[in-house]
Scaffold this motif. Structure first.
Motif, PDB file in Angstrom:
ATOM      1  N   GLU A   1       0.829  -1.213   0.000  1.00  0.00           N
ATOM      2  CA  GLU A   1       0.000   0.000   0.000  1.00  0.00           C
ATOM      3  C   GLU A   1       0.860   1.258   0.000  1.00  0.00           C
ATOM      4  OE1 GLU A   1      -2.957   1.764   3.270  1.00  0.00           O
ATOM      5  OE2 GLU A   1      -3.674  -0.106   2.348  1.00  0.00           O
ATOM      6  N   ASP A   2       1.988   1.209   0.703  1.00  0.00           N
ATOM      7  CA  ASP A   2       2.876   2.365   0.810  1.00  0.00           C
ATOM      8  C   ASP A   2       3.870   2.473  -0.346  1.00  0.00           C
ATOM      9  OD1 ASP A   2       1.624   3.059   3.168  1.00  0.00           O
ATOM     10  OD2 ASP A   2       3.176   2.197   4.453  1.00  0.00           O
ATOM     11  N   GLY A   3       3.887   1.468  -1.233  1.00  0.00           N
ATOM     12  CA  GLY A   3       4.789   1.509  -2.382  1.00  0.00           C
ATOM     13  C   GLY A   3       6.235   1.221  -2.041  1.00  0.00           C
ATOM     14  N   ARG A   4       6.464   0.399  -1.046  1.00  0.00           N
ATOM     15  CA  ARG A   4       7.820   0.090  -0.570  1.00  0.00           C
ATOM     16  C   ARG A   4       8.352  -1.154  -1.296  1.00  0.00           C
ATOM     17  NH1 ARG A   4       8.631   4.490   2.866  1.00  0.00           N
ATOM     18  NH2 ARG A   4       7.029   4.624   4.469  1.00  0.00           N
ATOM     19  N   ALA A   5       8.875  -0.952  -2.502  1.00  0.00           N
ATOM     20  CA  ALA A   5       9.290  -2.065  -3.366  1.00  0.00           C
ATOM     21  C   ALA A   5      10.350  -2.951  -2.716  1.00  0.00           C
ATOM     22  CB  ALA A   5       9.799  -1.535  -4.700  1.00  0.00           C
ATOM     23  N   ASP A   6      11.367  -2.355  -2.109  1.00  0.00           N
ATOM     24  CA  ASP A   6      12.426  -3.154  -1.505  1.00  0.00           C
ATOM     25  C   ASP A   6      11.906  -3.991  -0.343  1.00  0.00           C
ATOM     26  OD1 ASP A   6      12.029  -0.748  -0.117  1.00  0.00           O
ATOM     27  OD2 ASP A   6      14.127  -0.516   0.437  1.00  0.00           O
ATOM     28  N   VAL A   7      10.958  -3.446   0.398  1.00  0.00           N
ATOM     29  CA  VAL A   7      10.363  -4.194   1.509  1.00  0.00           C
ATOM     30  C   VAL A   7       9.480  -5.315   0.967  1.00  0.00           C
ATOM     31  CG1 VAL A   7       8.833  -4.052   3.516  1.00  0.00           C
ATOM     32  CG2 VAL A   7      10.487  -2.230   3.082  1.00  0.00           C
ATOM     33  N   VAL A   8       8.682  -5.017  -0.055  1.00  0.00           N
ATOM     34  CA  VAL A   8       7.821  -6.039  -0.668  1.00  0.00           C
ATOM     35  C   VAL A   8       8.685  -7.204  -1.149  1.00  0.00           C
ATOM     36  CG1 VAL A   8       6.323  -6.526  -2.653  1.00  0.00           C
ATOM     37  CG2 VAL A   8       5.939  -4.470  -1.268  1.00  0.00           C
ATOM     38  N   GLN A   9       9.786  -6.905  -1.805  1.00  0.00           N
ATOM     39  CA  GLN A   9      10.672  -7.955  -2.305  1.00  0.00           C
ATOM     40  C   GLN A   9      11.283  -8.762  -1.157  1.00  0.00           C
ATOM     41  OE1 GLN A   9      13.012  -5.297  -4.742  1.00  0.00           O
ATOM     42  NE2 GLN A   9      11.999  -5.996  -6.618  1.00  0.00           N
ATOM     43  N   ALA A  10      11.684  -8.091  -0.090  1.00  0.00           N
ATOM     44  CA  ALA A  10      12.252  -8.802   1.060  1.00  0.00           C
ATOM     45  C   ALA A  10      11.214  -9.715   1.707  1.00  0.00           C
ATOM     46  CB  ALA A  10      12.790  -7.800   2.087  1.00  0.00           C
ATOM     47  N   LEU A  11       9.983  -9.238   1.816  1.00  0.00           N
ATOM     48  CA  LEU A  11       8.918 -10.048   2.428  1.00  0.00           C
ATOM     49  C   LEU A  11       8.565 -11.250   1.557  1.00  0.00           C
ATOM     50  CD1 LEU A  11       6.728  -7.111   3.742  1.00  0.00           C
ATOM     51  CD2 LEU A  11       7.972  -8.772   5.154  1.00  0.00           C
TER      52      LEU A  11
ATOM     53  N   MET B   1      -2.814 -13.744   0.530  1.00  0.00           N
ATOM     54  CA  MET B   1      -3.511 -13.656   1.811  1.00  0.00           C
ATOM     55  C   MET B   1      -4.452 -12.452   1.790  1.00  0.00           C
ATOM     56  SD  MET B   1      -1.571 -14.122   5.375  1.00  0.00           S
ATOM     57  CE  MET B   1      -2.429 -14.117   6.910  1.00  0.00           C
ATOM     58  N   MET B   2      -5.611 -12.594   2.436  1.00  0.00           N
ATOM     59  CA  MET B   2      -6.612 -11.523   2.444  1.00  0.00           C
ATOM     60  C   MET B   2      -6.790 -10.928   3.838  1.00  0.00           C
ATOM     61  SD  MET B   2      -9.686 -12.894   0.087  1.00  0.00           S
ATOM     62  CE  MET B   2      -9.336 -14.353  -0.849  1.00  0.00           C
ATOM     63  N   ASP B   3      -7.055  -9.612   3.865  1.00  0.00           N
ATOM     64  CA  ASP B   3      -7.367  -8.954   5.133  1.00  0.00           C
ATOM     65  C   ASP B   3      -8.843  -9.196   5.470  1.00  0.00           C
ATOM     66  OD1 ASP B   3      -8.914  -7.112   3.628  1.00  0.00           O
ATOM     67  OD2 ASP B   3      -7.396  -5.538   3.753  1.00  0.00           O
ATOM     68  N   HIS B   4      -9.337  -8.577   6.532  1.00  0.00           N
ATOM     69  CA  HIS B   4     -10.718  -8.812   6.967  1.00  0.00           C
ATOM     70  C   HIS B   4     -11.759  -8.268   5.986  1.00  0.00           C
ATOM     71  CE1 HIS B   4      -9.215 -10.577  10.522  1.00  0.00           C
ATOM     72  NE2 HIS B   4      -9.032  -9.485  11.233  1.00  0.00           N
ATOM     73  N   GLU B   5     -11.318  -7.430   5.064  1.00  0.00           N
ATOM     74  CA  GLU B   5     -12.227  -6.913   4.025  1.00  0.00           C
ATOM     75  C   GLU B   5     -12.112  -7.706   2.733  1.00  0.00           C
ATOM     76  OE1 GLU B   5     -11.589  -2.716   3.590  1.00  0.00           O
ATOM     77  OE2 GLU B   5     -12.001  -2.328   5.692  1.00  0.00           O
ATOM     78  N   GLY B   6     -11.305  -8.762   2.752  1.00  0.00           N
ATOM     79  CA  GLY B   6     -11.145  -9.613   1.579  1.00  0.00           C
ATOM     80  C   GLY B   6     -10.169  -9.069   0.551  1.00  0.00           C
ATOM     81  N   ARG B   7      -9.338  -8.108   0.933  1.00  0.00           N
ATOM     82  CA  ARG B   7      -8.373  -7.514   0.008  1.00  0.00           C
ATOM     83  C   ARG B   7      -6.992  -8.138   0.202  1.00  0.00           C
ATOM     84  NH1 ARG B   7      -8.112  -1.498   1.145  1.00  0.00           N
ATOM     85  NH2 ARG B   7      -7.915  -2.356   3.227  1.00  0.00           N
ATOM     86  N   THR B   8      -6.311  -8.358  -0.910  1.00  0.00           N
ATOM     87  CA  THR B   8      -4.946  -8.882  -0.894  1.00  0.00           C
ATOM     88  C   THR B   8      -3.950  -7.724  -1.004  1.00  0.00           C
ATOM     89  OG1 THR B   8      -4.848  -9.082  -3.296  1.00  0.00           O
ATOM     90  CG2 THR B   8      -5.698 -11.004  -2.071  1.00  0.00           C
ATOM     91  N   ALA B   9      -2.679  -8.034  -0.885  1.00  0.00           N
ATOM     92  CA  ALA B   9      -1.640  -7.016  -1.065  1.00  0.00           C
ATOM     93  C   ALA B   9      -1.729  -6.411  -2.460  1.00  0.00           C
ATOM     94  CB  ALA B   9      -0.259  -7.630  -0.842  1.00  0.00           C
TER      95      ALA B   9
ATOM     96  N   ARG C   1       4.456  -0.330  -9.858  1.00  0.00           N
ATOM     97  CA  ARG C   1       5.677  -1.145  -9.685  1.00  0.00           C
ATOM     98  C   ARG C   1       5.424  -2.294  -8.712  1.00  0.00           C
ATOM     99  NH1 ARG C   1      11.382   0.414  -6.991  1.00  0.00           N
ATOM    100  NH2 ARG C   1      12.517  -1.429  -7.677  1.00  0.00           N
ATOM    101  N   ILE C   2       4.704  -2.016  -7.648  1.00  0.00           N
ATOM    102  CA  ILE C   2       4.390  -3.048  -6.648  1.00  0.00           C
ATOM    103  C   ILE C   2       3.449  -4.083  -7.255  1.00  0.00           C
ATOM    104  CG2 ILE C   2       3.426  -3.497  -4.356  1.00  0.00           C
ATOM    105  CD1 ILE C   2       6.038  -1.800  -4.380  1.00  0.00           C
ATOM    106  N   VAL C   3       2.490  -3.629  -8.044  1.00  0.00           N
ATOM    107  CA  VAL C   3       1.559  -4.548  -8.723  1.00  0.00           C
ATOM    108  C   VAL C   3       2.354  -5.545  -9.561  1.00  0.00           C
ATOM    109  CG1 VAL C   3      -0.226  -4.707 -10.517  1.00  0.00           C
ATOM    110  CG2 VAL C   3      -0.434  -2.991  -8.678  1.00  0.00           C
ATOM    111  N   THR C   4       3.315  -5.053 -10.317  1.00  0.00           N
ATOM    112  CA  THR C   4       4.145  -5.916 -11.166  1.00  0.00           C
ATOM    113  C   THR C   4       4.945  -6.914 -10.319  1.00  0.00           C
ATOM    114  OG1 THR C   4       4.304  -4.195 -12.844  1.00  0.00           O
ATOM    115  CG2 THR C   4       5.963  -5.949 -12.918  1.00  0.00           C
ATOM    116  N   ILE C   5       5.555  -6.433  -9.243  1.00  0.00           N
ATOM    117  CA  ILE C   5       6.336  -7.315  -8.363  1.00  0.00           C
ATOM    118  C   ILE C   5       5.447  -8.416  -7.806  1.00  0.00           C
ATOM    119  CG2 ILE C   5       7.578  -7.453  -6.155  1.00  0.00           C
ATOM    120  CD1 ILE C   5       8.578  -4.562  -6.765  1.00  0.00           C
ATOM    121  N   LEU C   6       4.264  -8.051  -7.332  1.00  0.00           N
ATOM    122  CA  LEU C   6       3.342  -9.025  -6.745  1.00  0.00           C
ATOM    123  C   LEU C   6       2.840 -10.019  -7.784  1.00  0.00           C
ATOM    124  CD1 LEU C   6       1.406  -6.635  -4.357  1.00  0.00           C
ATOM    125  CD2 LEU C   6       2.889  -8.535  -3.650  1.00  0.00           C
ATOM    126  N   GLN C   7       2.505  -9.538  -8.968  1.00  0.00           N
ATOM    127  CA  GLN C   7       2.039 -10.445 -10.017  1.00  0.00           C
ATOM    128  C   GLN C   7       3.150 -11.420 -10.426  1.00  0.00           C
ATOM    129  OE1 GLN C   7       0.607  -7.464 -12.819  1.00  0.00           O
ATOM    130  NE2 GLN C   7      -1.518  -7.946 -12.296  1.00  0.00           N
TER     131      GLN C   7
END
Length: 184
Positions: free
Chosen positions: A135-145, A154-162, A173-179
């Motif tokens: 959500e915050d656009g932290r590409a390096d953190v997303v990649q590390a995680l 994984m989904m939150d309580h509202e049914g939304r994924t990362a 950029r995050i969308v591409t990394i996640l996909q």
């Protein structure tokens, strides 16, 4: 234990913080002062004098969380080495890993993951560290995680994924990394 009681009395007399709740809170207040000082030596001295590396305040915040918030990697490493619980959560279900991810601290995220932090832990809203970083656009953190084994679907309580968190914030950029990591 006597050192903690003496230090707690000094903290109370000096007006440095509340020690009324008990030894764990007293230990937390003393440890927090050491963490906020930025001095690993001061923290190590406090730990040697009986401050618990797992001490928490009345809201469940730990010394490790305080260290993460300062961004001091050496302080985080010192607390991990002293036995701080990397999976402890505060009253909102937030963990040190979530704080590091939200703050964009990939270096600290890696330290916590190497120490056994649960990469898929979630807070009271069902949000994970990955969702926060996406959500915050932290590409390096997303990649590390992701490298640390985060469940990208994984989904939150509202049914939304990362992926949905990233899309809602326009983080292409995050969308591409996640996909690329298999997010749907």
């Amino acid at each position: 234990m006597k050192k903690i009681q003496l230090i707690a009395m000094l903290v109370a007399v000096a007006g440095w913080g509340s020690v009324a709740v008990g030894q764990d809170v007293a230990s937390y207040q003393i440890g927090k002062r050491a963490v906020k000082s930025g001095s690993v030596t001061q923290l190590q001295q406090a730990l040697q004098n009986g401050v618990s590396p797992g001490a928490q305040d009345a809201d469940g915040e730990t010394l490790l969380m305080e260290a993460v918030e300062t961004g001091n990697v050496a302080m985080v490493q010192a607390l991990v080495a002293a036995g701080a619980n990397v999976n402890a959560a505060d009253d909102d279900g937030e963990t040190a890993l979530m704080i590091a991810a939200d703050d964009g601290r990939a270096d600290i995220v890696r330290v916590l993951l190497a120490a056994g932090a649960n990469v898929n832990a979630f807070n009271e809203d069902g949000e994970t560290a990955l969702m926060m970083a996406a959500e915050d656009g932290r590409a390096d953190v997303v990649q590390a995680l992701i490298a640390g084994g985060a469940n990208v679907n994984m989904m939150d309580h509202e049914g939304r994924t990362a992926l949905q968190h990233a899309r809602e914030e326009g983080r292409s950029r995050i969308v591409t990394i996640l996909q690329n990591a298999g997010a749907q």
